[in-house]
Design an enzyme around this catalytic site. Structure first.
Site, PDB file in Angstrom:
ATOM      1  N   HIS A 127       5.624  91.996 -24.876  1.00 25.63           N
ATOM      2  CA  HIS A 127       6.622  91.564 -25.859  1.00 25.63           C
ATOM      3  C   HIS A 127       6.272  90.257 -26.557  1.00 25.63           C
ATOM      4  O   HIS A 127       6.666  90.024 -27.676  1.00 25.63           O
ATOM      5  CB  HIS A 127       8.005  91.460 -25.194  1.00 25.63           C
ATOM      6  CG  HIS A 127       8.037  90.517 -24.028  1.00 25.63           C
ATOM      7  ND1 HIS A 127       7.429  90.807 -22.827  1.00 25.63           N
ATOM      8  CD2 HIS A 127       8.589  89.289 -23.881  1.00 25.63           C
ATOM      9  CE1 HIS A 127       7.628  89.796 -21.989  1.00 25.63           C
ATOM     10  NE2 HIS A 127       8.323  88.875 -22.606  1.00 25.63           N
ATOM     11  N   PHE A 164      13.016  88.768 -12.995  1.00 26.56           N
ATOM     12  CA  PHE A 164      12.680  88.213 -14.303  1.00 26.56           C
ATOM     13  C   PHE A 164      11.299  88.724 -14.730  1.00 26.56           C
ATOM     14  O   PHE A 164      10.482  89.080 -13.887  1.00 26.56           O
ATOM     15  CB  PHE A 164      12.697  86.683 -14.224  1.00 26.56           C
ATOM     16  CG  PHE A 164      12.461  86.028 -15.546  1.00 26.56           C
ATOM     17  CD1 PHE A 164      13.381  86.169 -16.565  1.00 26.56           C
ATOM     18  CD2 PHE A 164      11.314  85.282 -15.782  1.00 26.56           C
ATOM     19  CE1 PHE A 164      13.164  85.569 -17.799  1.00 26.56           C
ATOM     20  CE2 PHE A 164      11.092  84.684 -17.013  1.00 26.56           C
ATOM     21  CZ  PHE A 164      12.019  84.825 -18.023  1.00 26.56           C
ATOM     22  N   ASP A 165      11.038  88.760 -16.052  1.00 25.90           N
ATOM     23  CA  ASP A 165       9.801  89.406 -16.521  1.00 25.90           C
ATOM     24  C   ASP A 165       8.522  88.774 -15.978  1.00 25.90           C
ATOM     25  O   ASP A 165       7.592  89.484 -15.599  1.00 25.90           O
ATOM     26  CB  ASP A 165       9.764  89.549 -18.056  1.00 25.90           C
ATOM     27  CG  ASP A 165       9.922  88.234 -18.790  1.00 25.90           C
ATOM     28  OD1 ASP A 165      10.343  87.244 -18.171  1.00 25.90           O
ATOM     29  OD2 ASP A 165       9.630  88.186 -19.995  1.00 25.90           O
ATOM     30  N   ALA A 179      15.783  79.206 -11.531  1.00 27.20           N
ATOM     31  CA  ALA A 179      15.824  78.537 -12.846  1.00 27.20           C
ATOM     32  C   ALA A 179      17.225  78.061 -13.232  1.00 27.20           C
ATOM     33  O   ALA A 179      17.411  76.943 -13.700  1.00 27.20           O
ATOM     34  CB  ALA A 179      15.271  79.466 -13.915  1.00 27.20           C
ATOM     35  N   ASP A 236      14.616  82.658  -7.004  1.00 30.25           N
ATOM     36  CA  ASP A 236      14.073  82.337  -8.320  1.00 30.25           C
ATOM     37  C   ASP A 236      15.199  81.555  -8.986  1.00 30.25           C
ATOM     38  O   ASP A 236      16.200  82.115  -9.417  1.00 30.25           O
ATOM     39  CB  ASP A 236      13.752  83.654  -9.056  1.00 30.25           C
ATOM     40  CG  ASP A 236      13.196  83.408 -10.447  1.00 30.25           C
ATOM     41  OD1 ASP A 236      13.110  82.243 -10.863  1.00 30.25           O
ATOM     42  OD2 ASP A 236      12.864  84.398 -11.123  1.00 30.25           O
ATOM     43  N   LYS A 271      14.874  75.012 -17.437  1.00 27.10           N
ATOM     44  CA  LYS A 271      16.242  75.512 -17.586  1.00 27.10           C
ATOM     45  C   LYS A 271      17.212  74.446 -17.059  1.00 27.10           C
ATOM     46  O   LYS A 271      17.443  73.471 -17.731  1.00 27.10           O
ATOM     47  CB  LYS A 271      16.430  76.837 -16.833  1.00 27.10           C
ATOM     48  CG  LYS A 271      15.297  77.865 -16.901  1.00 27.10           C
ATOM     49  CD  LYS A 271      14.846  78.257 -18.257  1.00 27.10           C
ATOM     50  CE  LYS A 271      13.795  79.344 -18.377  1.00 27.10           C
ATOM     51  NZ  LYS A 271      13.360  80.139 -17.299  1.00 27.10           N
ATOM     52  N   TYR A 281      -3.068  59.411 -10.055  1.00 26.31           N
ATOM     53  CA  TYR A 281      -3.511  60.777  -9.733  1.00 26.31           C
ATOM     54  C   TYR A 281      -2.846  61.268  -8.438  1.00 26.31           C
ATOM     55  O   TYR A 281      -2.351  62.383  -8.357  1.00 26.31           O
ATOM     56  CB  TYR A 281      -5.031  60.812  -9.595  1.00 26.31           C
ATOM     57  CG  TYR A 281      -5.587  62.219  -9.494  1.00 26.31           C
ATOM     58  CD1 TYR A 281      -6.049  62.882 -10.625  1.00 26.31           C
ATOM     59  CD2 TYR A 281      -5.628  62.896  -8.270  1.00 26.31           C
ATOM     60  CE1 TYR A 281      -6.545  64.175 -10.550  1.00 26.31           C
ATOM     61  CE2 TYR A 281      -6.112  64.193  -8.182  1.00 26.31           C
ATOM     62  CZ  TYR A 281      -6.576  64.831  -9.321  1.00 26.31           C
ATOM     63  OH  TYR A 281      -7.048  66.104  -9.243  1.00 26.31           O
TER      64      TYR A 281
END
Ligand SMILES: *Cc1c(COP(=O)(O)O)cnc(C)c1O
Length: 458
Positions: free
Chosen positions: A450, A124-125, A217, A215, A258, A72
């Site tokens: 979407h 990004f969305d 990715a 960001d 990614k 843990y």
């Protein structure tokens, strides 16, 4: 004669995929309410919906899975991941999260407040979603060249420094918590940001006393493009380029699905200890204890290994050459798409293919449905459905570009599959004059519609 290029791996395990008939696909897509996300994966022959979490792990990653420590707190897997992040990005502190949007949720819970403004390059969305959900605003400062799909600009992910400075000057400083830079820029076509631009953003951020957050990715693909295109970087290793890129950022959010080539996982990393402590509180609330944050030990091990492999030149070269291969085939057929090709996908220019379809009828979605019916190939709409409604006026937002994105999973398909995709799209392209009607919405969610939208043929 020069030897042709070939993949930097061989294949040890395979997974069968099945073709279907046109009649079956017409029925399935109707049952799916014309939303490609609603299809079952066995109704899809070649799945280019996303490259997120769909890559094939290596033998070394699978062997790391067996060494996972599921304790843990304080698992050795946590320390493996910590050491990989420190080595590759140079950050002292990090928090594991179950995926990229979770990293955004945790970090933005600390940093973003109602009325804030967050400038960046085509957010990004999920990033935009997490900003707007907190009643803050995302301001796109991407260079105008990014919106001309035929223009061959090497860094279409770049920030227009004038646009950025306008925001920094016109918005009260306390309302701008940070600048967010997406590398590569997914929404503008998997397009890279140049090192020169990253450096200049850092400089401007320092002038205005702002944090810069990446960001990240597809950071490794961004580094590959810098190596291939930017002067002075041709002889540097990907890892050296990555280290320089991240020396210009205070923190990062990562979707490890990614460029870290795992099926699930993410993290936040930063230099600032106080930010780490504040984010830890939300991490424990939303994700899990700070040494696992929603990830299994085995997954943290595979991630650490994936970060190392994903920043090897050969891995990136094999990947991006496949995207370029598909781009080359489409080019032969005269099919318009965002050029130059990005890192992870081909962004087909749906507006150019269906110029007479009204924008209210969802141009890129219509093209995506046609491609699915043609050959069972699943892409994804990057257009009006994704752009969603304005959070204040609730009016539809019509983006400058309507793309059908064909994202290529890492190490999954061969170039024979890419040939099938190219010919299927050519068949649709040849019939484009017959596609005169699109779709209308019969159900939509209040945010990020979407994913779950339901449509009806007009
Ligand atoms: C995928 C992605 C995210 C979100 O990550 P998830 O792991 O899907 O939650 C955020 N930003 C960018 C640029 C991405 O590509």
């Amino acid at each position: 004669m020069n030897l042709p290029f070939a993949e930097s791996y061989k294949i040890k395990m395979v997974e069968p995929i099945k073709r279907s008939t046109r009649e079956e696909r017409e029925r399935w897509i109707k049952e799916a309410k014309y939303n490609l996300f609603n299809l079952r994966s066995d109704q899809v022959y070649i799945d280019l919906l996303t490259d997120s979490g769909t890559g094939a792990m290596s033998d070394r990653q699978w062997s790391q899975m067996m060494l996972g420590d599921e304790s843990y707190a304080g698992a050795s897997s946590y320390f493996k991941m910590k050491s990989a992040i420190q080595k590759i990005f140079g950050y002292e502190y990090f928090l594991p999260t179950h995926q990229g949007r979770a990293a955004e949720n945790v970090l933005f819970s600390v940093l973003v407040k109602e009325g804030d403004v967050v400038p960046g390059n085509s957010h990004f969305d999920t990033t935009k979603g997490h900003i707007e959900y907190r009643k803050a605003k995302a301001v796109d400062c991407t260079i105008d060249e990014a919106f001309d799909t035929e223009l061959l600009h090497p860094y279409k992910g770049n920030v227009d420094l004038n646009k950025l400075e306008t925001v920094l000057k016109s918005v009260p400083s306390e309302k701008i918590p940070f600048i967010i830079i997406t590398v590569t820029c997914n929404s503008s076509g998997g397009q890279p940001v140049s090192m020169e631009n990253l450096k200049a953003i850092r400089k401007m951020a320092d002038q205005y006393g702002k944090m810069v957050i990446y960001d990240a990715a597809r950071f490794a693909e961004n580094a590959y493009f810098i190596k291939m295109r930017e002067k002075g970087y041709e002889n540097k290793t990907i890892k050296e380029i990555v280290a320089e890129m991240f020396s210009y950022a205070d923190a990062m959010t990562m979707s490890s699905k990614k460029d870290a080539i795992v099926n699930m996982g993410g993290f936040i990393a930063m230099h600032n200890e106080e930010l780490f402590h504040k984010a830890s509180v939300f991490n424990i609330m939303f994700e899990g204890y700070i040494t696992y944050g929603g990830m299994s030990g085995r997954d943290m091990n595979a991630l650490a290994q994936g970060l190392d492999e994903g920043t090897e030149f050969e891995t990136l070269e094999t990947r991006i050459k496949q995207v370029e291969y598909l781009g080359g085939r489409l080019e032969e057929f005269g099919i318009p798409f965002q050029k130059p090709v990005g890192g992870h996908a081909i962004f087909v220019d749906a507006k150019k293919i269906l110029p007479n379809l009204p924008k209210e009828q969802f141009i890129a979605q219509t093209l995506g449905i046609e491609l699915y019916i043609e050959a069972g190939i699943r892409g994804v709409e990057i257009g009006t459905l994704l752009a969603d409604r304005d959070p204040v006026s609730r009016e539809n937002r019509y983006p400058a570009l309507e793309f059908l994105r064909l994202a290529i999973p890492r190490r999954v398909y061969t170039n024979n599959h890419m040939d099938v995709v190219a010919v299927a799209l050519k068949n649709v392209f040849d019939k484009r004059a017959e596609i005169t009607k699109g779709y209308e919405i019969i159900y939509e969610a209040p945010i990020m519609r979407h994913f779950t939208v339901e449509l009806k043929k007009i």
